[in-house]
Design a protein around this motif. Structure first.
Motif, PDB file in Angstrom:
ATOM      1  N   PRO A 224      23.611  41.803 -58.624  1.00  0.00           N
ATOM      2  CA  PRO A 224      22.787  42.169 -59.427  1.00  0.00           C
ATOM      3  C   PRO A 224      23.068  41.820 -60.724  1.00  0.00           C
ATOM      4  O   PRO A 224      22.183  41.420 -61.467  1.00  0.00           O
ATOM      5  N   GLY A 225      24.491  41.438 -61.131  1.00  0.00           N
ATOM      6  CA  GLY A 225      24.636  41.046 -62.465  1.00  0.00           C
ATOM      7  C   GLY A 225      24.320  39.556 -62.396  1.00  0.00           C
ATOM      8  O   GLY A 225      23.806  39.110 -63.812  1.00  0.00           O
ATOM      9  N   ALA A 226      24.448  38.856 -61.426  1.00  0.00           N
ATOM     10  CA  ALA A 226      23.830  37.528 -61.272  1.00  0.00           C
ATOM     11  C   ALA A 226      22.408  37.234 -61.730  1.00  0.00           C
ATOM     12  O   ALA A 226      22.025  36.374 -62.211  1.00  0.00           O
ATOM     13  N   VAL A 227      21.964  38.166 -60.769  1.00  0.00           N
ATOM     14  CA  VAL A 227      20.313  38.274 -61.022  1.00  0.00           C
ATOM     15  C   VAL A 227      19.832  38.304 -62.400  1.00  0.00           C
ATOM     16  O   VAL A 227      18.930  37.581 -63.070  1.00  0.00           O
ATOM     17  N   ALA A 228      20.345  39.510 -63.169  1.00  0.00           N
ATOM     18  CA  ALA A 228      20.025  39.521 -64.574  1.00  0.00           C
ATOM     19  C   ALA A 228      20.459  38.282 -65.271  1.00  0.00           C
ATOM     20  O   ALA A 228      19.680  38.039 -66.291  1.00  0.00           O
ATOM     21  N   ALA A 229      21.695  37.724 -65.261  1.00  0.00           N
ATOM     22  CA  ALA A 229      22.132  36.603 -65.594  1.00  0.00           C
ATOM     23  C   ALA A 229      21.152  35.335 -65.673  1.00  0.00           C
ATOM     24  O   ALA A 229      20.929  34.558 -66.676  1.00  0.00           O
ATOM     25  N   VAL A 230      20.756  35.143 -64.413  1.00  0.00           N
ATOM     26  CA  VAL A 230      19.797  33.958 -64.244  1.00  0.00           C
ATOM     27  C   VAL A 230      18.405  34.173 -64.858  1.00  0.00           C
ATOM     28  O   VAL A 230      17.607  33.097 -65.322  1.00  0.00           O
ATOM     29  N   GLN A 232      18.113  35.835 -67.931  1.00  0.00           N
ATOM     30  CA  GLN A 232      18.431  35.531 -69.087  1.00  0.00           C
ATOM     31  C   GLN A 232      18.584  33.941 -69.228  1.00  0.00           C
ATOM     32  O   GLN A 232      17.973  33.395 -70.363  1.00  0.00           O
ATOM     33  N   LEU A 233      19.191  33.526 -68.441  1.00  0.00           N
ATOM     34  CA  LEU A 233      19.300  31.833 -68.457  1.00  0.00           C
ATOM     35  C   LEU A 233      17.905  31.211 -68.442  1.00  0.00           C
ATOM     36  O   LEU A 233      17.899  30.176 -69.346  1.00  0.00           O
ATOM     37  N   VAL A 234      16.982  31.382 -67.723  1.00  0.00           N
ATOM     38  CA  VAL A 234      15.705  30.895 -67.736  1.00  0.00           C
ATOM     39  C   VAL A 234      15.078  31.157 -69.028  1.00  0.00           C
ATOM     40  O   VAL A 234      14.479  30.110 -69.723  1.00  0.00           O
ATOM     41  N   ALA A 235      15.003  32.240 -69.693  1.00  0.00           N
ATOM     42  CA  ALA A 235      14.420  32.579 -70.998  1.00  0.00           C
ATOM     43  C   ALA A 235      15.173  31.791 -71.915  1.00  0.00           C
ATOM     44  O   ALA A 235      14.601  31.171 -73.137  1.00  0.00           O
ATOM     45  N   ASP A 236      16.486  31.547 -71.910  1.00  0.00           N
ATOM     46  CA  ASP A 236      17.271  31.088 -72.985  1.00  0.00           C
ATOM     47  C   ASP A 236      17.149  29.433 -72.922  1.00  0.00           C
ATOM     48  O   ASP A 236      16.978  28.642 -74.098  1.00  0.00           O
ATOM     49  N   VAL A 237      16.807  28.874 -71.651  1.00  0.00           N
ATOM     50  CA  VAL A 237      16.922  27.410 -71.712  1.00  0.00           C
ATOM     51  C   VAL A 237      15.320  26.723 -71.710  1.00  0.00           C
ATOM     52  O   VAL A 237      15.447  25.534 -71.883  1.00  0.00           O
ATOM     53  N   TRP A 238      14.435  27.383 -71.354  1.00  0.00           N
ATOM     54  CA  TRP A 238      13.338  27.143 -71.329  1.00  0.00           C
ATOM     55  C   TRP A 238      12.689  26.476 -72.631  1.00  0.00           C
ATOM     56  O   TRP A 238      12.542  27.122 -73.631  1.00  0.00           O
ATOM     57  N   GLY A 239      12.443  25.220 -72.563  1.00  0.00           N
ATOM     58  CA  GLY A 239      11.880  24.715 -73.709  1.00  0.00           C
ATOM     59  C   GLY A 239      12.823  23.828 -74.672  1.00  0.00           C
ATOM     60  O   GLY A 239      12.408  23.287 -75.671  1.00  0.00           O
ATOM     61  N   GLN A 240      13.982  24.213 -74.410  1.00  0.00           N
ATOM     62  CA  GLN A 240      15.205  23.619 -75.137  1.00  0.00           C
ATOM     63  C   GLN A 240      15.447  22.362 -75.074  1.00  0.00           C
ATOM     64  O   GLN A 240      15.369  21.952 -73.844  1.00  0.00           O
ATOM     65  N   PRO A 241      15.645  21.404 -75.907  1.00  0.00           N
ATOM     66  CA  PRO A 241      16.086  20.087 -75.535  1.00  0.00           C
ATOM     67  C   PRO A 241      17.318  20.007 -74.926  1.00  0.00           C
ATOM     68  O   PRO A 241      18.383  20.658 -75.243  1.00  0.00           O
ATOM     69  N   ILE A 242      17.565  19.032 -74.052  1.00  0.00           N
ATOM     70  CA  ILE A 242      18.902  18.978 -73.186  1.00  0.00           C
ATOM     71  C   ILE A 242      19.747  18.265 -73.824  1.00  0.00           C
ATOM     72  O   ILE A 242      19.956  17.000 -73.828  1.00  0.00           O
ATOM     73  N   ASP A 243      20.433  18.826 -74.942  1.00  0.00           N
ATOM     74  CA  ASP A 243      21.450  18.058 -75.822  1.00  0.00           C
ATOM     75  C   ASP A 243      22.779  18.457 -75.511  1.00  0.00           C
ATOM     76  O   ASP A 243      22.946  19.397 -74.676  1.00  0.00           O
TER      77      ASP A 243
END
Length: 284
Positions: A224-230, A232-243
């Motif tokens: 369950p913790g990993a589900v919540a983390a992924v 948040q991960l998608v929300a945070d990395v979406w649209g961000q430059p891969i720098d």
């Protein structure tokens, strides 16, 4: 697109009120929660009390321990016909400030659903119009019956789908969203799947319940913790430059996960060829 579908604005018919709570929440001991819009007499259309009840339900589920998956559905064979006509009649005489305050209620409800850490799943049958279709877009997964219908029909009333737009654009992309927002046309479940508004189309209500049971079983194998983390991960990395900064951030996230209680338990269980603690039945 499939055959033309009738104008969804005529679908939100007025029926006699029933004195029941507008939203029901059910939860099982193993963490399967179901939020049901309980206004079948009005095709589960939104009014202020319903929006407030949904917001309260989603806020409660944000902090509820043990909740692994949250299903959102409507009662009586329809998901949600959008805005309740009586509510629209009342709002017609409001000031811009009054309307802004009212719209913030819907915005907060959608955000509350978006922020639920458990996996959220829309189970769609019948109509999902306007704000109802927006509710589908907020959920992490959407499953619809083959005869379900969708529309963002606000322009036909001289309005815009402003409050739901961030979630719809994220789900289907800006170009498709512009076309559907600007025409207000209705579309079927097959097209909804094509554009990414729903991920799976099933034959009927029985198949929808079977899909619900299948997903509930699948989620029990996931930490369950990993589900919540992924989520948040998608929300945070979406649209961000891969720098370099993003690389450092993602490396930090996986390192933190590896040394977490869940990470250690999951790897240990895999190496020992046993179920991890979150997937084991109570008698194991």
């Amino acid at each position: 697109m499939s055959n033309p579908i009738s104008d969804p604005l005529v679908e939100n018919v007025i029926s006699p009120d029933v004195s029941e709570a507008p939203v029901h929440i059910e939860a099982t001991q193993d963490g399967v929660a179901t939020v049901t819009i309980n206004r079948a007499h009005r095709r589960n259309a939104f009014d202020a009390p319903t929006i407030a009840a949904l917001a309260e339900a989603f806020e409660t589920l944000q902090g509820a321990e043990g909740v692994r998956i949250v299903f959102v559905r409507g009662s009586g064979g329809s998901f949600s016909a959008g805005a309740d006509l009586d509510w629209m009649r009342i709002a017609a005489d409001w000031s811009e400030a009054d309307n802004r305050d009212d719209a913030m209620g819907l915005a907060k409800m959608l955000k509350a659903l978006n922020d639920v850490p458990a996996l959220t799943v829309a189970l769609v049958e019948g109509s999902a119009f306007g704000g109802g279709a927006g509710l589908v877009a907020v959920c992490d997964i959407a499953i619809a019956t083959a005869d379900a219908r969708f529309a963002f029909s606000e322009v036909k009333l001289g309005l815009t789908p402003a409050t739901i737009s961030p979630y719809v654009v994220a789900a289907i992309g800006p170009r498709v969203a512009k076309g559907l927002f600007a025409t207000g046309r209705a579309f079927d479940a097959a097209y909804a799947q094509t554009i990414g508004l729903v991920q799976e189309v099933v034959a009927d209500a029985a198949a929808l319940d079977a899909a619900k049971a299948r997903l509930a079983e699948e989620i029990m194998a996931c930490a369950p913790g990993a589900v919540a983390a992924v989520k948040q991960l998608v929300a945070d990395v979406w649209g961000q430059p891969i720098d370099h900064g993003l690389m450092q951030d993602t490396a930090h996230r996986i390192a933190r996960a590896r040394v977490s209680d869940e990470g250690r338990e999951g790897v240990a269980a895999f190496l020992a060829k046993r179920k991890p603690s979150w997937a084991a039945s109570p008698d194991q």
